[in-house]
Design a protein around this motif. Structure first.
Motif, PDB file in Angstrom:
ATOM      1  N   TYR A  50     -12.313  -6.879   6.155  1.00 37.69           N
ATOM      2  CA  TYR A  50     -11.414  -7.814   5.494  1.00 37.69           C
ATOM      3  C   TYR A  50     -12.093  -8.376   4.251  1.00 37.69           C
ATOM      4  O   TYR A  50     -13.041  -9.154   4.329  1.00 37.69           O
ATOM      5  CB  TYR A  50     -11.022  -8.952   6.448  1.00 37.69           C
ATOM      6  CG  TYR A  50     -10.022  -9.906   5.822  1.00 37.69           C
ATOM      7  CD1 TYR A  50     -10.362 -11.222   5.545  1.00 37.69           C
ATOM      8  CD2 TYR A  50      -8.747  -9.462   5.479  1.00 37.69           C
ATOM      9  CE1 TYR A  50      -9.450 -12.082   4.962  1.00 37.69           C
ATOM     10  CE2 TYR A  50      -7.838 -10.315   4.901  1.00 37.69           C
ATOM     11  CZ  TYR A  50      -8.185 -11.623   4.641  1.00 37.69           C
ATOM     12  OH  TYR A  50      -7.285 -12.466   4.058  1.00 37.69           O
ATOM     13  N   MET A  65      -1.853 -11.904   2.493  1.00 36.34           N
ATOM     14  CA  MET A  65      -3.233 -12.111   2.032  1.00 36.34           C
ATOM     15  C   MET A  65      -4.095 -12.806   3.072  1.00 36.34           C
ATOM     16  O   MET A  65      -5.300 -12.643   3.110  1.00 36.34           O
ATOM     17  CB  MET A  65      -3.231 -12.946   0.743  1.00 36.34           C
ATOM     18  CG  MET A  65      -3.118 -12.105  -0.501  1.00 36.34           C
ATOM     19  SD  MET A  65      -4.582 -11.087  -0.789  1.00 36.34           S
ATOM     20  CE  MET A  65      -5.707 -12.332  -1.403  1.00 36.34           C
ATOM     21  N   ILE A 121      -4.962  -2.788  -7.206  1.00 36.24           N
ATOM     22  CA  ILE A 121      -6.251  -3.197  -6.646  1.00 36.24           C
ATOM     23  C   ILE A 121      -7.062  -1.981  -6.218  1.00 36.24           C
ATOM     24  O   ILE A 121      -8.247  -1.879  -6.492  1.00 36.24           O
ATOM     25  CB  ILE A 121      -6.043  -4.123  -5.427  1.00 36.24           C
ATOM     26  CG1 ILE A 121      -5.253  -5.369  -5.822  1.00 36.24           C
ATOM     27  CG2 ILE A 121      -7.377  -4.492  -4.799  1.00 36.24           C
ATOM     28  CD1 ILE A 121      -5.944  -6.273  -6.811  1.00 36.24           C
ATOM     29  N   ILE A 122      -6.443  -1.059  -5.496  1.00 38.65           N
ATOM     30  CA  ILE A 122      -7.138   0.125  -4.990  1.00 38.65           C
ATOM     31  C   ILE A 122      -6.474   1.366  -5.570  1.00 38.65           C
ATOM     32  O   ILE A 122      -5.259   1.510  -5.550  1.00 38.65           O
ATOM     33  CB  ILE A 122      -7.086   0.195  -3.445  1.00 38.65           C
ATOM     34  CG1 ILE A 122      -7.832  -0.979  -2.827  1.00 38.65           C
ATOM     35  CG2 ILE A 122      -7.663   1.513  -2.941  1.00 38.65           C
ATOM     36  CD1 ILE A 122      -7.687  -1.065  -1.304  1.00 38.65           C
ATOM     37  N   GLN A 150      -1.336  -4.879   8.939  1.00 37.78           N
ATOM     38  CA  GLN A 150      -0.454  -4.173   8.011  1.00 37.78           C
ATOM     39  C   GLN A 150       0.808  -3.715   8.742  1.00 37.78           C
ATOM     40  O   GLN A 150       0.741  -3.231   9.866  1.00 37.78           O
ATOM     41  CB  GLN A 150      -1.157  -2.954   7.407  1.00 37.78           C
ATOM     42  CG  GLN A 150      -2.300  -3.346   6.489  1.00 37.78           C
ATOM     43  CD  GLN A 150      -2.875  -2.182   5.718  1.00 37.78           C
ATOM     44  OE1 GLN A 150      -2.229  -1.149   5.560  1.00 37.78           O
ATOM     45  NE2 GLN A 150      -4.079  -2.353   5.204  1.00 37.78           N
ATOM     46  N   MET A 173     -10.932  -1.761   9.493  1.00 39.58           N
ATOM     47  CA  MET A 173     -10.742  -2.455   8.229  1.00 39.58           C
ATOM     48  C   MET A 173     -11.799  -3.540   8.061  1.00 39.58           C
ATOM     49  O   MET A 173     -12.025  -4.332   8.972  1.00 39.58           O
ATOM     50  CB  MET A 173      -9.351  -3.096   8.151  1.00 39.58           C
ATOM     51  CG  MET A 173      -9.068  -3.748   6.814  1.00 39.58           C
ATOM     52  SD  MET A 173      -7.389  -4.372   6.683  1.00 39.58           S
ATOM     53  CE  MET A 173      -7.543  -5.892   7.595  1.00 39.58           C
ATOM     54  N   GLY A 218     -10.076  -9.536   1.529  1.00 34.07           N
ATOM     55  CA  GLY A 218      -8.970 -10.078   0.756  1.00 34.07           C
ATOM     56  C   GLY A 218      -8.089  -8.964   0.240  1.00 34.07           C
ATOM     57  O   GLY A 218      -7.681  -8.075   0.980  1.00 34.07           O
ATOM     58  N   ALA A 219      -7.826  -8.984  -1.046  1.00 31.83           N
ATOM     59  CA  ALA A 219      -6.893  -8.017  -1.635  1.00 31.83           C
ATOM     60  C   ALA A 219      -7.415  -6.587  -1.552  1.00 31.83           C
ATOM     61  O   ALA A 219      -6.643  -5.639  -1.594  1.00 31.83           O
ATOM     62  CB  ALA A 219      -6.608  -8.389  -3.085  1.00 31.83           C
ATOM     63  N   ASN A 220      -8.731  -6.413  -1.443  1.00 33.84           N
ATOM     64  CA  ASN A 220      -9.299  -5.060  -1.394  1.00 33.84           C
ATOM     65  C   ASN A 220      -9.256  -4.430  -0.013  1.00 33.84           C
ATOM     66  O   ASN A 220      -9.683  -3.293   0.167  1.00 33.84           O
ATOM     67  CB  ASN A 220     -10.764  -5.095  -1.833  1.00 33.84           C
ATOM     68  CG  ASN A 220     -10.898  -5.154  -3.337  1.00 33.84           C
ATOM     69  OD1 ASN A 220     -10.030  -4.679  -4.050  1.00 33.84           O
ATOM     70  ND2 ASN A 220     -11.959  -5.755  -3.809  1.00 33.84           N
ATOM     71  N   SER A 221      -8.787  -5.153   0.971  1.00 31.91           N
ATOM     72  CA  SER A 221      -8.800  -4.638   2.339  1.00 31.91           C
ATOM     73  C   SER A 221      -7.943  -3.392   2.460  1.00 31.91           C
ATOM     74  O   SER A 221      -6.839  -3.324   1.918  1.00 31.91           O
ATOM     75  CB  SER A 221      -8.275  -5.704   3.299  1.00 31.91           C
ATOM     76  OG  SER A 221      -9.062  -6.861   3.226  1.00 31.91           O
ATOM     77  N   LYS A 222      -8.447  -2.414   3.200  1.00 31.59           N
ATOM     78  CA  LYS A 222      -7.689  -1.182   3.411  1.00 31.59           C
ATOM     79  C   LYS A 222      -8.033  -0.638   4.794  1.00 31.59           C
ATOM     80  O   LYS A 222      -9.103  -0.898   5.341  1.00 31.59           O
ATOM     81  CB  LYS A 222      -8.025  -0.131   2.355  1.00 31.59           C
ATOM     82  CG  LYS A 222      -9.469   0.318   2.398  1.00 31.59           C
ATOM     83  CD  LYS A 222      -9.767   1.350   1.343  1.00 31.59           C
ATOM     84  CE  LYS A 222     -11.216   1.831   1.467  1.00 31.59           C
ATOM     85  NZ  LYS A 222     -11.583   2.809   0.428  1.00 31.59           N
ATOM     86  N   LEU A 223      -7.116   0.120   5.367  1.00 31.35           N
ATOM     87  CA  LEU A 223      -7.337   0.756   6.655  1.00 31.35           C
ATOM     88  C   LEU A 223      -7.962   2.136   6.452  1.00 31.35           C
ATOM     89  O   LEU A 223      -7.516   2.916   5.610  1.00 31.35           O
ATOM     90  CB  LEU A 223      -6.007   0.923   7.393  1.00 31.35           C
ATOM     91  CG  LEU A 223      -5.405  -0.333   8.029  1.00 31.35           C
ATOM     92  CD1 LEU A 223      -3.980  -0.067   8.471  1.00 31.35           C
ATOM     93  CD2 LEU A 223      -6.243  -0.808   9.198  1.00 31.35           C
ATOM     94  N   TYR A 278       0.120   5.111   1.596  1.00 26.36           N
ATOM     95  CA  TYR A 278      -0.744   6.016   2.342  1.00 26.36           C
ATOM     96  C   TYR A 278      -0.102   7.393   2.341  1.00 26.36           C
ATOM     97  O   TYR A 278       1.116   7.528   2.332  1.00 26.36           O
ATOM     98  CB  TYR A 278      -0.896   5.559   3.802  1.00 26.36           C
ATOM     99  CG  TYR A 278      -1.736   4.323   4.008  1.00 26.36           C
ATOM    100  CD1 TYR A 278      -1.169   3.045   3.928  1.00 26.36           C
ATOM    101  CD2 TYR A 278      -3.088   4.413   4.303  1.00 26.36           C
ATOM    102  CE1 TYR A 278      -1.924   1.911   4.128  1.00 26.36           C
ATOM    103  CE2 TYR A 278      -3.860   3.280   4.508  1.00 26.36           C
ATOM    104  CZ  TYR A 278      -3.267   2.037   4.420  1.00 26.36           C
ATOM    105  OH  TYR A 278      -4.029   0.917   4.619  1.00 26.36           O
ATOM    106  N   TYR A 284       0.836  -1.208   0.000  1.00 26.42           N
ATOM    107  CA  TYR A 284       0.000   0.000   0.000  1.00 26.42           C
ATOM    108  C   TYR A 284       0.867   1.253   0.000  1.00 26.42           C
ATOM    109  O   TYR A 284       1.996   1.248   0.488  1.00 26.42           O
ATOM    110  CB  TYR A 284      -0.851   0.057   1.272  1.00 26.42           C
ATOM    111  CG  TYR A 284      -1.767  -1.111   1.518  1.00 26.42           C
ATOM    112  CD1 TYR A 284      -1.305  -2.286   2.111  1.00 26.42           C
ATOM    113  CD2 TYR A 284      -3.121  -1.034   1.199  1.00 26.42           C
ATOM    114  CE1 TYR A 284      -2.156  -3.344   2.349  1.00 26.42           C
ATOM    115  CE2 TYR A 284      -3.981  -2.093   1.449  1.00 26.42           C
ATOM    116  CZ  TYR A 284      -3.492  -3.243   2.026  1.00 26.42           C
ATOM    117  OH  TYR A 284      -4.347  -4.296   2.273  1.00 26.42           O
ATOM    118  N   ARG A 344       1.004  -6.330   3.651  1.00 22.09           N
ATOM    119  CA  ARG A 344       0.139  -7.251   4.387  1.00 22.09           C
ATOM    120  C   ARG A 344       0.132  -8.603   3.680  1.00 22.09           C
ATOM    121  O   ARG A 344       0.173  -8.674   2.454  1.00 22.09           O
ATOM    122  CB  ARG A 344      -1.280  -6.690   4.428  1.00 22.09           C
ATOM    123  CG  ARG A 344      -2.294  -7.536   5.166  1.00 22.09           C
ATOM    124  CD  ARG A 344      -3.659  -6.845   5.180  1.00 22.09           C
ATOM    125  NE  ARG A 344      -4.242  -6.758   3.861  1.00 22.09           N
ATOM    126  CZ  ARG A 344      -4.934  -7.710   3.254  1.00 22.09           C
ATOM    127  NH1 ARG A 344      -5.126  -8.867   3.854  1.00 22.09           N
ATOM    128  NH2 ARG A 344      -5.453  -7.521   2.060  1.00 22.09           N
TER     129      ARG A 344
END
Lengths: 112, 116
Positions: free
Chosen positions: B97, A96, A55-56, A101, B95, B99-104, A35, A33, A94
């Motif tokens: 959960y 999977m 992904i994001i 994190q 968060m 999977g891959a889309n998880s974010k804080l 941030y 990630y 992180r």
């Protein structure tokens, strides 16, 4: 042995320049990630990658381009830097199968 | 969208005393995770404690414990026997959960000062 490392730790540059921040993790994690922590200390996600795949993407200006050459590295390139880009940028990773994190030490970017 | 609210911008506590930091969150999800992160002046983000929403028992890590009230969507952090090294910003985070889309998602943080 550092788990998540970032280079450089400090970066001072002028408006209009292009700069990159590098991140590496040695934890074997699949997801990484970026941030951003602004001047008021507010932390917000910018991007995430899973196994080199984006992904994001949280509506970040397209001057910001992440790149993941392999799953242990996630770099952030910023074009045409603006004053408002001044912030601390954190990399995190992180596994999977886990929700925890791990953060890097942060890169303080100052645009003058 | 999930939101995390930390309404107190700063707090102060005497060394060896106990202090509680407040956090509320908003979500329509049932399964999620909550965290408290500490950021000392070195700016390193350090995970202090985590709580799984499906667990009724409050998490504890040495001097740090949480009061998790799922119905009230409240997640406060209690620091017992405060030490000078506890001086830092504390962030509550949430968060889901996926999977891959998880974010804080973080709250705005609270600055804690421990007085000698």
């Amino acid at each position: 042995d550092t788990a998540v490392s970032q280079t450089p730790k400090y970066l001072v540059t002028q408006m209009g320049n292009d700069k990159s921040i590098k991140c590496e993790q040695n934890l074997g994690h699949d997801t990484m990630y970026w941030y951003k922590q602004d001047s008021k200390k507010f932390l917000k996600i910018m991007f995430s990658y899973n196994n080199k795949e984006l992904i994001i993407n949280e509506t970040v200006p397209n001057r910001f381009s992440p790149k993941s050459p392999d799953k242990a590295h996630l770099n952030l390139h910023i074009n045409s830097l603006e004053l408002g880009d001044s912030a601390v940028y954190f990399c995190a990773s992180r596994s999977m199968i886990s929700y925890e994190q791990y953060f890097g030490p942060g890169t303080r970017l100052t645009v003058t | 969208a999930q939101t995390v609210t930390q309404s107190q911008p700063e707090m102060s506590v005497q060394e060896a005393e106990t202090v509680t930091l407040s956090c509320t969150y908003d979500t329509s999800e049932n399964n999620y995770y909550l965290f408290w992160y500490k950021q000392p002046p070195s700016r390193q983000m350090i995970l202090v404690i985590r709580q799984e929403a499906y667990k009724q028992q409050n998490a504890t890590e040495n001097r740090f414990s949480v009061n998790f009230q799922k119905a009230a969507k409240s997640f406060s952090l209690k620091i017992s026997d405060s030490q000078l090294g506890d001086t830092a910003m504390y962030f509550c985070a949430f968060m889901i959960y996926t999977g891959a889309n998880s974010k804080l998602t973080f709250g705005k943080g609270i600055t804690l000062s421990v007085r000698p």
